[in-house]
Design an enzyme around this catalytic site. Structure first.
Site, PDB file in Angstrom:
ATOM      1  N   GLN A 285      -7.537  -4.159  26.103  1.00  0.00           N
ATOM      2  CA  GLN A 285      -7.851  -5.458  26.705  1.00  0.00           C
ATOM      3  C   GLN A 285      -9.076  -6.059  26.023  1.00  0.00           C
ATOM      4  OE1 GLN A 285      -8.038  -5.538  30.974  1.00  0.00           O
ATOM      5  NE2 GLN A 285      -8.465  -7.711  30.985  1.00  0.00           N
ATOM      6  N   PHE A 286      -8.834  -6.854  24.976  1.00  0.00           N
ATOM      7  CA  PHE A 286      -9.932  -7.441  24.212  1.00  0.00           C
ATOM      8  C   PHE A 286     -10.770  -8.392  25.050  1.00  0.00           C
ATOM      9  CE2 PHE A 286      -7.040 -10.963  23.792  1.00  0.00           C
ATOM     10  CZ  PHE A 286      -7.864 -12.071  23.613  1.00  0.00           C
ATOM     11  N   THR A 287     -10.212  -8.933  26.124  1.00  0.00           N
ATOM     12  CA  THR A 287     -10.963  -9.890  26.939  1.00  0.00           C
ATOM     13  C   THR A 287     -12.176  -9.262  27.617  1.00  0.00           C
ATOM     14  OG1 THR A 287      -9.507  -9.567  28.853  1.00  0.00           O
ATOM     15  CG2 THR A 287      -8.954 -11.373  27.334  1.00  0.00           C
TER      16      THR A 287
END
Length: 149
Positions: A78-80
């Site tokens: 989850q890059f966010t």
């Protein structure tokens, strides 16, 4: 690396109609990789999370680790988690690692967890995923390899 760690009764991730990963009791780990992370960060974070004593013992105290309870882990990229919301209203993802680096470190993290005998499931990197979980407690922690353990 930054992780949101949730103690779960069960969790699964789907891509379209396909279940790509599913676990029973254990940990759901949402994992973000920064542009400064290394293999050492991936290994240290995996060790830290596997060893967290956040499961209840017979006296109902959080005193047992994932291995102690025979738990499983679902790891979802989850890059966010690297989003910076300090300026304006649109998060900046400038600190997130490039996809090829993030994927490599994500795989190293997963391999390190599996190497400790933990049954591990994953999502699908760089894909829109639906994540379902039943949070147990709830118990949710933030763990960051850039901060001292």
């Amino acid at each position: 690396m930054r992780a949101v760690v949730q103690r779960v009764k069960r969790a699964k991730v789907t891509v379209g109609e396909e279940i790509t990963g599913q676990i029973q009791q254990g940990l759901l780990v949402l994992l973000g990789v920064s542009d400064t992370d290394t293999e050492d960060d991936a290994s240290a974070l995996a060790d830290k999370i596997v060893g967290l004593r956040i499961f209840n013992d017979p006296d109902d105290k959080m005193n047992l680790s994932l291995a102690d309870v025979g738990g499983q882990m679902l790891v979802v990229s989850q890059f966010t988690l690297l989003g910076d919301c300090r300026k304006g209203r649109r998060p900046s993802f400038i600190k997130a690692a490039r996809p090829e680096i993030a994927d490599s470190l994500y795989r190293i993290f997963v391999a390190q967890v599996q190497g400790q005998g933990i049954v591990t499931a994953t999502g699908r990197f760089q894909t829109h995923m639906d994540v379902e979980l039943v949070n147990d407690g709830p118990v949710t922690l933030l763990v960051d390899s850039q901060k001292e353990f």
